[in-house]
Design an enzyme around this catalytic site. Sequence first.
Site, mmCIF file in Angstrom:
data_model
loop_
_atom_site.group_PDB
_atom_site.id
_atom_site.type_symbol
_atom_site.label_atom_id
_atom_site.label_comp_id
_atom_site.label_asym_id
_atom_site.label_seq_id
_atom_site.Cartn_x
_atom_site.Cartn_y
_atom_site.Cartn_z
ATOM 1 N N SER A 136 50.842 33.484 76.923
ATOM 2 C CA SER A 136 51.224 32.421 75.969
ATOM 3 C C SER A 136 52.507 33.089 75.216
ATOM 4 C CB SER A 136 50.260 32.067 74.918
ATOM 5 O OG SER A 136 50.543 31.329 73.830
ATOM 6 N N TYR A 149 44.711 34.463 68.114
ATOM 7 C CA TYR A 149 45.027 33.971 69.642
ATOM 8 C C TYR A 149 46.063 34.756 69.938
ATOM 9 C CZ TYR A 149 45.967 31.064 73.679
ATOM 10 O OH TYR A 149 46.381 30.788 74.910
ATOM 11 N N LYS A 153 46.729 37.529 73.148
ATOM 12 C CA LYS A 153 47.405 37.258 74.363
ATOM 13 C C LYS A 153 48.508 38.492 74.386
ATOM 14 C CE LYS A 153 45.808 33.610 76.311
ATOM 15 N NZ LYS A 153 45.236 33.854 77.777
#
Length: 228
Positions: A136, A149, A153
């Site tokens: 991402s 998050y 990633k």
Amino acid sequence: MQTKKIALITGASRGLGRALATALSARGWRLILTARGEEAIREAAVGLDAVVLAGDVADPWHRARLAAIAADEGGLDLLVNNASGLGAAPLPRLADYPLRVLTDLFATNVVAPVALAQDALPSLRERGGAVLNITSDAAVEAYEGWGGYGATKAALEQVSHVLAAEEPRVAVWWVDPGEMRTEMLAEAVGVEALEAPEPDGVAARLAELVERRPASGRYQASELEVAT
């Protein structure tokens, strides 16, 4: 005798995972598909040359069953680590991030992909296979609320980079797919997700990446070639 190439795709019941399964199947691949929902993953596999297994990739027992299925199929040519958790929602600032949720998120988004790669590497080495890790832009950009998050990633990207250095016989790609109209994006940003494109276009680009087999590295889906 099995002549088709074989791919294991995690998080294949919806969104990008489901679209990529459809795209690879159209190119003649046999698939091993997994996601947490039994009904959803079976529905996603309808019309595809696929075997399905519902379960959580963070569960070692489930990963062991996936490894057994891959062995029964003769090995893997491609591992797609697409399954991913969002973490706490609404998206909290790091000052307020629940640490238990963060721990679980790393288990799903980082530890599970490494564990699946460990299981797959013997056959990937033998068959000149590949690992495709879905990352991402949150891995490299500082978006408020995306710290948990994004941290997972970023870790997945570094894991991918090191794996590429350690495994010269295996192609390793980590790809930022860009915004897509998925349930995860809707959970994170709400109705704004409706403005994002469907994942089918990204899936087509990823399928072309797999077929072209470029050098290991980080790619953005928007910059990948599209089959004509």
